[in-house]
Design a protein around this motif. Structure first.
Motif, mmCIF file in Angstrom:
data_model
loop_
_atom_site.group_PDB
_atom_site.id
_atom_site.type_symbol
_atom_site.label_atom_id
_atom_site.label_comp_id
_atom_site.label_asym_id
_atom_site.label_seq_id
_atom_site.Cartn_x
_atom_site.Cartn_y
_atom_site.Cartn_z
ATOM 1 N N HIS A 14 0.852 -1.182 0.000
ATOM 2 C CA HIS A 14 0.000 0.000 0.000
ATOM 3 C C HIS A 14 0.891 1.236 0.000
ATOM 4 O O HIS A 14 2.108 1.156 0.204
ATOM 5 C CB HIS A 14 -0.913 -0.006 1.232
ATOM 6 C CG HIS A 14 -0.172 0.131 2.524
ATOM 7 N ND1 HIS A 14 0.170 1.352 3.082
ATOM 8 C CD2 HIS A 14 0.319 -0.814 3.385
ATOM 9 C CE1 HIS A 14 0.809 1.167 4.215
ATOM 10 N NE2 HIS A 14 0.921 -0.136 4.430
ATOM 11 N N PHE A 16 -0.161 4.115 1.849
ATOM 12 C CA PHE A 16 -0.623 4.981 2.927
ATOM 13 C C PHE A 16 0.553 5.371 3.817
ATOM 14 O O PHE A 16 1.487 4.573 4.003
ATOM 15 C CB PHE A 16 -1.695 4.278 3.765
ATOM 16 C CG PHE A 16 -2.937 3.932 2.998
ATOM 17 C CD1 PHE A 16 -3.865 4.913 2.665
ATOM 18 C CD2 PHE A 16 -3.167 2.622 2.589
ATOM 19 C CE1 PHE A 16 -5.001 4.588 1.938
ATOM 20 C CE2 PHE A 16 -4.299 2.294 1.868
ATOM 21 C CZ PHE A 16 -5.223 3.279 1.539
ATOM 22 N N ASP A 19 0.267 2.421 8.868
ATOM 23 C CA ASP A 19 0.031 0.988 8.731
ATOM 24 C C ASP A 19 -1.456 0.709 8.945
ATOM 25 O O ASP A 19 -1.943 0.822 10.078
ATOM 26 C CB ASP A 19 0.860 0.219 9.753
ATOM 27 C CG ASP A 19 0.478 -1.256 9.820
ATOM 28 O OD1 ASP A 19 -0.126 -1.768 8.863
ATOM 29 O OD2 ASP A 19 0.792 -1.892 10.860
ATOM 30 N N PRO A 20 -2.224 0.316 7.910
ATOM 31 C CA PRO A 20 -3.643 0.030 8.094
ATOM 32 C C PRO A 20 -3.928 -1.240 8.900
ATOM 33 O O PRO A 20 -5.093 -1.578 9.127
ATOM 34 C CB PRO A 20 -4.162 -0.103 6.657
ATOM 35 C CG PRO A 20 -3.184 0.656 5.823
ATOM 36 C CD PRO A 20 -1.859 0.373 6.478
ATOM 37 N N TYR A 22 -2.110 -1.483 11.839
ATOM 38 C CA TYR A 22 -1.870 -0.845 13.134
ATOM 39 C C TYR A 22 -1.091 -1.723 14.112
ATOM 40 O O TYR A 22 -1.149 -1.522 15.321
ATOM 41 C CB TYR A 22 -3.211 -0.409 13.763
ATOM 42 C CG TYR A 22 -3.960 0.541 12.873
ATOM 43 C CD1 TYR A 22 -3.709 1.904 12.899
ATOM 44 C CD2 TYR A 22 -4.891 0.068 11.926
ATOM 45 C CE1 TYR A 22 -4.373 2.785 12.050
ATOM 46 C CE2 TYR A 22 -5.548 0.935 11.070
ATOM 47 C CZ TYR A 22 -5.281 2.283 11.136
ATOM 48 O OH TYR A 22 -5.936 3.136 10.280
ATOM 49 N N CYS A 233 -6.096 7.407 9.888
ATOM 50 C CA CYS A 233 -6.899 6.683 8.911
ATOM 51 C C CYS A 233 -7.270 7.649 7.798
ATOM 52 O O CYS A 233 -6.773 8.783 7.760
ATOM 53 C CB CYS A 233 -8.160 6.082 9.566
ATOM 54 S SG CYS A 233 -9.249 7.291 10.343
ATOM 55 N N ASP A 278 -7.363 -2.224 7.312
ATOM 56 C CA ASP A 278 -8.415 -1.335 6.821
ATOM 57 C C ASP A 278 -7.964 0.109 7.021
ATOM 58 O O ASP A 278 -7.840 0.572 8.152
ATOM 59 C CB ASP A 278 -9.731 -1.581 7.557
ATOM 60 C CG ASP A 278 -10.922 -0.925 6.872
ATOM 61 O OD1 ASP A 278 -10.764 0.187 6.347
ATOM 62 O OD2 ASP A 278 -12.019 -1.523 6.876
ATOM 63 N N PRO A 279 -7.714 0.841 5.947
ATOM 64 C CA PRO A 279 -7.239 2.222 6.087
ATOM 65 C C PRO A 279 -8.343 3.212 6.460
ATOM 66 O O PRO A 279 -8.040 4.327 6.887
ATOM 67 C CB PRO A 279 -6.696 2.547 4.691
ATOM 68 C CG PRO A 279 -7.500 1.674 3.781
ATOM 69 C CD PRO A 279 -7.746 0.402 4.537
ATOM 70 N N PRO A 282 -10.272 1.618 11.210
ATOM 71 C CA PRO A 282 -9.205 0.843 11.853
ATOM 72 C C PRO A 282 -9.721 -0.458 12.475
ATOM 73 O O PRO A 282 -10.723 -0.441 13.210
ATOM 74 C CB PRO A 282 -8.678 1.807 12.915
ATOM 75 C CG PRO A 282 -8.912 3.160 12.326
ATOM 76 C CD PRO A 282 -10.221 3.039 11.620
ATOM 77 N N PHE A 307 -10.395 -1.778 0.721
ATOM 78 C CA PHE A 307 -9.109 -1.890 0.030
ATOM 79 C C PHE A 307 -9.186 -3.042 -0.962
ATOM 80 O O PHE A 307 -9.513 -4.184 -0.590
ATOM 81 C CB PHE A 307 -7.989 -2.155 1.046
ATOM 82 C CG PHE A 307 -6.601 -2.099 0.469
ATOM 83 C CD1 PHE A 307 -5.996 -0.880 0.200
ATOM 84 C CD2 PHE A 307 -5.896 -3.266 0.201
ATOM 85 C CE1 PHE A 307 -4.709 -0.824 -0.323
ATOM 86 C CE2 PHE A 307 -4.615 -3.230 -0.327
ATOM 87 C CZ PHE A 307 -4.016 -1.994 -0.587
#
Length: 333
Positions: A14, A16, A19-20, A22, A233, A278-279, A282, A307
């Protein structure tokens, strides 16, 4: 408790800046608690539920818009709390009477068509698919933003004005409308399905409404707000984080719209589909909802939510099968 795991959620590539996942594995996610219940939580929600039950939704069935997957799909409108009138869709069996009824919530961003919510999880079912206030063309209400990043902040300064609570009331009024339009399902427990925004709203609405007999909540939002506010997020959750950084007192309001706190009071069977990555919502918040459930519960673990990833189609199909089996057990004849 029944847990269905994915074949194995590996690290997903990813871009982002956070870290989606977490840093949580499944074992740790299964220990995320709900925060303490604020004073007056039950009275607050029961008062709102009683107000919604007092509304005559005066539902109106619109023209036939589509026939597919064994159902006829009509437009529908109904009244909700605060004097607003909302729209959506009503799905009816193509032939014969309905035997079961469902209320189907939508994600943040609303719904512009029935989409993959049909076919319904059980045959010979009827379902209302409402657009809650502010969301989607059929949910437009003057003065309420129709963009998720702004909608989630509407009225957030006070628990009495927060739009999320009114959106939960929209689901109760939709259930009343369904039972009026399809009286053959009025004496049987309803099912509820909702994902993301609709999952969180479902958790907030279910504890107070004995008309529902079972529910599936997919990647539910609004779980454990104090923890969510510490987790970067995207989307509506980040909008709330930004507002809370400027107005820390809003934490007291968010406590009354916490899906994990409400989940403690749910007694009907619930299937939760929660993601490890999950971005937008969370995973610790999603699992907080599942962990707090006060009745029979089943967990279906997803690789990711919000995602696109390899295997998504297969996971979606597997969840569909699990959903049908769940409602056959809980709402079947």
């Amino acid at each position: 408790m029944d847990i269905t795991e994915t074949p194995g959620a590996t690290a997903l590539a990813h871009d982002f800046p956070f870290d989606p996942g977490y840093g949580y594995g499944l074992d740790r996610l299964l220990r995320v608690p709900a925060p303490p219940e604020p004073e007056g939580f039950e009275a607050y929600w029961r008062e709102r539920y009683e107000a919604a039950l007092a509304v005559d939704p005066a539902p109106e069935l619109g023209a036939l818009e589509e026939v597919r997957d064994g159902v006829r799909i009509h437009g529908v409108t109904f009244a909700s709390v605060g004097g607003v009138r909302l729209g959506g869709w009503l799905a009816l069996p193509e032939e014969g009477p309905a035997e079961r009824g469902f209320v189907i919530g939508h994600g943040y961003g609303g719904r512009d068509r029935v989409g993959p919510d049909v076919p319904l999880p059980l045959p010979r079912s009827a379902a209302i698919l409402p657009c809650v206030r502010g969301m989607g063309e059929r949910g437009r209400v003057a003065g309420i933003p129709d963009v998720a990043l702004r909608h989630v902040l509407e009225g957030i300064a006070s628990r009495e004005t927060y739009v999320v609570a009114d959106c939960a009331a929209d689901l109760w009024c939709a259930a009343t409308a369904l039972r009026a339009l399809v009286p053959e399902v009025a004496e049987r427990p309803l099912g509820y399905l909702g994902g993301s925004f609709g999952g969180g709203l479902g958790a907030l609405a279910l504890p107070w409404d004995a008309r529902f007999g079972a529910a599936r909540l997919t990647v539910p939002t609004f779980g454990n707000h104090p923890l969510r506010l510490t987790l970067a997020c995207v989307g509506s959750g980040q909008s709330v984080r930004g507002y809370a950084a400027r107005h820390p007192e809003v934490v007291e309001v968010l406590a009354y719209a916490d899906a994990a706190i409400a989940a403690r009071r749910i007694r009907v069977p619930v299937l939760v589909a929660a993601a490890l990555f999950d971005p937008a919502v969370p995973p610790p918040g999603q699992f907080a909802v599942y962990n707090a459930l006060g009745g029979p519960k089943e967990l279906h673990v997803l690789t990711a939510g919000h995602f696109e990833h390899a295997g998504l189609a297969e996971e979606t199909a597997a969840l569909g099968g699990a959903t049908t089996a769940f409602f056959e057990r809980t709402l079947g004849a």
